[in-house]
Design a protein around this motif. Sequence first.
Motif, PDB file in Angstrom:
ATOM      1  N   ALA A 213      14.372  22.199 101.713  1.00  0.00           N
ATOM      2  CA  ALA A 213      12.992  22.688 101.568  1.00  0.00           C
ATOM      3  C   ALA A 213      12.613  22.832 100.096  1.00  0.00           C
ATOM      4  CB  ALA A 213      12.828  24.013 102.288  1.00  0.00           C
ATOM      5  N   THR A 214      13.535  23.308  99.292  1.00  0.00           N
ATOM      6  CA  THR A 214      13.267  23.449  97.859  1.00  0.00           C
ATOM      7  C   THR A 214      13.108  22.073  97.207  1.00  0.00           C
ATOM      8  OG1 THR A 214      14.528  25.511  97.862  1.00  0.00           O
ATOM      9  CG2 THR A 214      14.084  24.529  95.723  1.00  0.00           C
TER      10      THR A 214
ATOM     11  N   THR B 249      13.516  22.492  90.059  1.00  0.00           N
ATOM     12  CA  THR B 249      14.769  21.811  89.728  1.00  0.00           C
ATOM     13  C   THR B 249      15.824  22.810  89.261  1.00  0.00           C
ATOM     14  OG1 THR B 249      13.885  21.306  87.537  1.00  0.00           O
ATOM     15  CG2 THR B 249      13.716  19.581  89.197  1.00  0.00           C
ATOM     16  N   THR B 250      15.404  23.845  88.585  1.00  0.00           N
ATOM     17  CA  THR B 250      16.348  24.899  88.199  1.00  0.00           C
ATOM     18  C   THR B 250      16.876  25.607  89.439  1.00  0.00           C
ATOM     19  OG1 THR B 250      15.149  25.224  86.130  1.00  0.00           O
ATOM     20  CG2 THR B 250      16.633  26.992  86.824  1.00  0.00           C
ATOM     21  N   ILE B 251      15.995  25.870  90.372  1.00  0.00           N
ATOM     22  CA  ILE B 251      16.402  26.519  91.619  1.00  0.00           C
ATOM     23  C   ILE B 251      17.370  25.616  92.384  1.00  0.00           C
ATOM     24  CG2 ILE B 251      15.584  27.373  93.858  1.00  0.00           C
ATOM     25  CD1 ILE B 251      12.953  28.159  92.370  1.00  0.00           C
TER      26      ILE B 251
ATOM     27  N   ARG C  92      25.001  25.053  92.822  1.00  0.00           N
ATOM     28  CA  ARG C  92      26.128  25.793  92.244  1.00  0.00           C
ATOM     29  C   ARG C  92      26.662  26.825  93.240  1.00  0.00           C
ATOM     30  NH1 ARG C  92      24.342  28.006  87.215  1.00  0.00           N
ATOM     31  NH2 ARG C  92      24.610  25.891  86.466  1.00  0.00           N
ATOM     32  N   ILE C  93      25.764  27.528  93.922  1.00  0.00           N
ATOM     33  CA  ILE C  93      26.184  28.502  94.941  1.00  0.00           C
ATOM     34  C   ILE C  93      26.999  27.791  96.015  1.00  0.00           C
ATOM     35  CG2 ILE C  93      25.360  29.979  96.823  1.00  0.00           C
ATOM     36  CD1 ILE C  93      22.971  30.702  94.958  1.00  0.00           C
ATOM     37  N   CYS C  94      26.525  26.638  96.468  1.00  0.00           N
ATOM     38  CA  CYS C  94      27.245  25.888  97.497  1.00  0.00           C
ATOM     39  C   CYS C  94      28.636  25.489  97.015  1.00  0.00           C
ATOM     40  CB  CYS C  94      26.454  24.650  97.921  1.00  0.00           C
ATOM     41  SG  CYS C  94      24.965  25.016  98.866  1.00  0.00           S
ATOM     42  N   ARG C  95      28.734  25.019  95.770  1.00  0.00           N
ATOM     43  CA  ARG C  95      30.029  24.600  95.226  1.00  0.00           C
ATOM     44  C   ARG C  95      30.990  25.778  95.092  1.00  0.00           C
ATOM     45  NH1 ARG C  95      27.673  22.444  90.595  1.00  0.00           N
ATOM     46  NH2 ARG C  95      29.098  23.796  89.502  1.00  0.00           N
ATOM     47  N   VAL C  96      30.505  26.863  94.520  1.00  0.00           N
ATOM     48  CA  VAL C  96      31.376  28.025  94.283  1.00  0.00           C
ATOM     49  C   VAL C  96      31.851  28.620  95.602  1.00  0.00           C
ATOM     50  CG1 VAL C  96      31.427  30.392  93.402  1.00  0.00           C
ATOM     51  CG2 VAL C  96      30.445  28.565  92.004  1.00  0.00           C
ATOM     52  N   TYR C  97      30.930  28.815  96.529  1.00  0.00           N
ATOM     53  CA  TYR C  97      31.317  29.411  97.803  1.00  0.00           C
ATOM     54  C   TYR C  97      32.095  28.448  98.681  1.00  0.00           C
ATOM     55  CZ  TYR C  97      29.189  33.876  96.931  1.00  0.00           C
ATOM     56  OH  TYR C  97      28.911  35.115  96.413  1.00  0.00           O
TER      57      TYR C  97
ATOM     58  N   PRO D   8      27.862  16.075  98.249  1.00  0.00           N
ATOM     59  CA  PRO D   8      27.509  14.798  97.612  1.00  0.00           C
ATOM     60  C   PRO D   8      26.010  14.480  97.702  1.00  0.00           C
ATOM     61  CG  PRO D   8      29.470  14.530  98.968  1.00  0.00           C
ATOM     62  CD  PRO D   8      28.915  15.894  99.251  1.00  0.00           C
ATOM     63  N   SER D   9      25.375  14.804  98.813  1.00  0.00           N
ATOM     64  CA  SER D   9      23.928  14.567  98.936  1.00  0.00           C
ATOM     65  C   SER D   9      23.151  15.424  97.951  1.00  0.00           C
ATOM     66  CB  SER D   9      23.459  14.855 100.353  1.00  0.00           C
ATOM     67  OG  SER D   9      23.998  13.927 101.256  1.00  0.00           O
ATOM     68  N   GLN D  10      23.577  16.668  97.793  1.00  0.00           N
ATOM     69  CA  GLN D  10      22.915  17.539  96.821  1.00  0.00           C
ATOM     70  C   GLN D  10      23.075  16.982  95.408  1.00  0.00           C
ATOM     71  OE1 GLN D  10      24.539  21.469  97.370  1.00  0.00           O
ATOM     72  NE2 GLN D  10      23.191  21.927  99.103  1.00  0.00           N
ATOM     73  N   ARG D  11      24.270  16.507  95.077  1.00  0.00           N
ATOM     74  CA  ARG D  11      24.501  15.911  93.752  1.00  0.00           C
ATOM     75  C   ARG D  11      23.600  14.693  93.541  1.00  0.00           C
ATOM     76  NH1 ARG D  11      29.877  17.407  94.515  1.00  0.00           N
ATOM     77  NH2 ARG D  11      30.388  15.449  95.538  1.00  0.00           N
ATOM     78  N   THR D  12      23.441  13.880  94.581  1.00  0.00           N
ATOM     79  CA  THR D  12      22.579  12.700  94.490  1.00  0.00           C
ATOM     80  C   THR D  12      21.138  13.109  94.206  1.00  0.00           C
ATOM     81  OG1 THR D  12      24.007  11.455  95.984  1.00  0.00           O
ATOM     82  CG2 THR D  12      21.749  10.663  95.732  1.00  0.00           C
ATOM     83  N   VAL D  13      20.659  14.116  94.925  1.00  0.00           N
ATOM     84  CA  VAL D  13      19.290  14.609  94.716  1.00  0.00           C
ATOM     85  C   VAL D  13      19.138  15.123  93.292  1.00  0.00           C
ATOM     86  CG1 VAL D  13      17.650  16.422  95.358  1.00  0.00           C
ATOM     87  CG2 VAL D  13      18.804  15.092  97.136  1.00  0.00           C
ATOM     88  N   LEU D  14      20.089  15.917  92.830  1.00  0.00           N
ATOM     89  CA  LEU D  14      20.014  16.458  91.477  1.00  0.00           C
ATOM     90  C   LEU D  14      20.125  15.364  90.421  1.00  0.00           C
ATOM     91  CD1 LEU D  14      22.161  19.691  91.867  1.00  0.00           C
ATOM     92  CD2 LEU D  14      19.698  19.561  91.432  1.00  0.00           C
ATOM     93  N   GLY D  15      20.849  14.299  90.722  1.00  0.00           N
ATOM     94  CA  GLY D  15      21.019  13.209  89.768  1.00  0.00           C
ATOM     95  C   GLY D  15      19.733  12.456  89.493  1.00  0.00           C
TER      96      GLY D  15
END
Length: 140
Positions: free
Chosen positions: A20-21, A33-35, A41-46, A92-99
């Motif tokens: 949604a974000t 994009t900051t959010i 990061r929350i997903c990776r850490v947790y 990986p999908s989140q990384r792709t979106v952020l990339g």
Amino acid sequence: MLAVIIAVGPVTVAASMFPATTRKALAAPDNSTTILTVLHRICRVYAGLGVLVPIFGALTALTLGVLTDTWLIISIGLTAAAGGVLAMMILPSQRTVLGDLTATTPLTLRRLATDTGVFNLLWVAVTVLMIVRPGSTTGA
């Protein structure tokens, strides 16, 4: 049980908020994009902390003497499946979106939202099994 909820809760919420974000960021790229970066990061850490969940579960099961109960074995399988969905699909999908946010397609977002929904349903099933413990004779 509380440690499990504390470790799993934030990743399920952050993963659920990510699609949604992303839609908001595509519509009006302000601070979204900051959010997105924070949610990832929350997903990776947790996800890292989530590795401790099976360890706590195994120790608790050993203490209760239910290590071979069917409900626990199913819970372990569902936990492994949830971890796999998170590690091999969501992150990986989140990384792709952020990339490359601008290259994100509606199909990518739908797939990410679906994967997140599956991840959350797996955790709901595990939680229910941990509370109900069908066939358990430990009296709790």
